[in-house]
Design a protein around this motif. Sequence first.
Motif: not given
Length: 334
Positions: A308-333
């Motif tokens: 269900q759903g397109d792997p690329v579309v869902v992956s791009e959405r997940m990356f957009g949703k979590y990237i700021k959280k990941l940058q914050q928790v790992y203290d990176v940019n």
Amino acid sequence: RNMLFGNALKLAEEPSRVLADPAKGQLLGLGAVPEGIEQNPVIYSLLFSHIWRNTAVELDEWFETYLESRYGCRDEAVEKAWDILRKTVYANEGNYESAITARPTFEKHNNWAYTDIPYDPVEVIKAWKYLLQAADRLGKNPCYRYDLILVGKQVLANYATIIQQKFGEDYRTKDLPAFTRNSREFMELIDDMDELMGTHEAFLLGKWLEDARSWGKTASEKQLYEKNARDQITLWGGKDAVLHDYASKQWSGLFKGFYKGRWQLFIDEVYDCIKTGRKYDHTASDDRVRSWEWEWVNGQEKYPAVPQGDPVVVSERMFGKYIKKLQQVYDVNF
């Protein structure tokens, strides 16, 4: 187990070394006897490349050829991603799980789930980003889609253990608002990982169960085969099986249907303990979880058997949703 793992350097060198050993005796060839397969295809490709040679594999050259063969072309972003993967997830022995697939606990580890990873998780986030940069060129390629899903899932699986440790600390400090916030994020992450894995037929609990039922000739046989299929990927035995979570599949359907259900039991109990001032009783909670697990093994609820759903579309959405959280928790940019 379908997390990303394997020791590429050892596989590149050991077969030829053993073949040339004076003490090799009657050794003539090699084979693989895996408990599970259909995961980490690069590792199997590397191992069986030795069938055609008697010298060590030079990994730079081998990976270059492998990637061109796998994707049907050369791509700079993909090559950058795989250079990272080769030096991180494919550079160590052992299995490394996520807290999500462990029986609920405050600890980082539980039986058959060890969450310490021997590489920098930030590097795998970079690999995910590089792979996504190739989406316009390779987005329809089946091997690319498969790899993109697994790299993204690995990033989120690593992140899950950090959140789990946060709400474990919230219990120790009796911080109910923080516990509520972090445990909700953990449960939402489980849903997101379920959605991501649900975009590919290789990672569907529903297909596994339907395949098992298809071998039965009667209703009772079908039910028995489904029970065995559920049991093999969860408890690996009866209600009190010592090998629970031994298979530890990270599949769509298992995330929402199994892992989330038992984490919800745990979180509800801990929430009530913080709210009322009770001490958390791990033994009693574990008993409730085991009973719930056994009911699930004997259940017959349905799960999607087609992607269900397109792997690329869902992956791009997940990356957009979590990237700021990941940058914050790992203290990176990035």
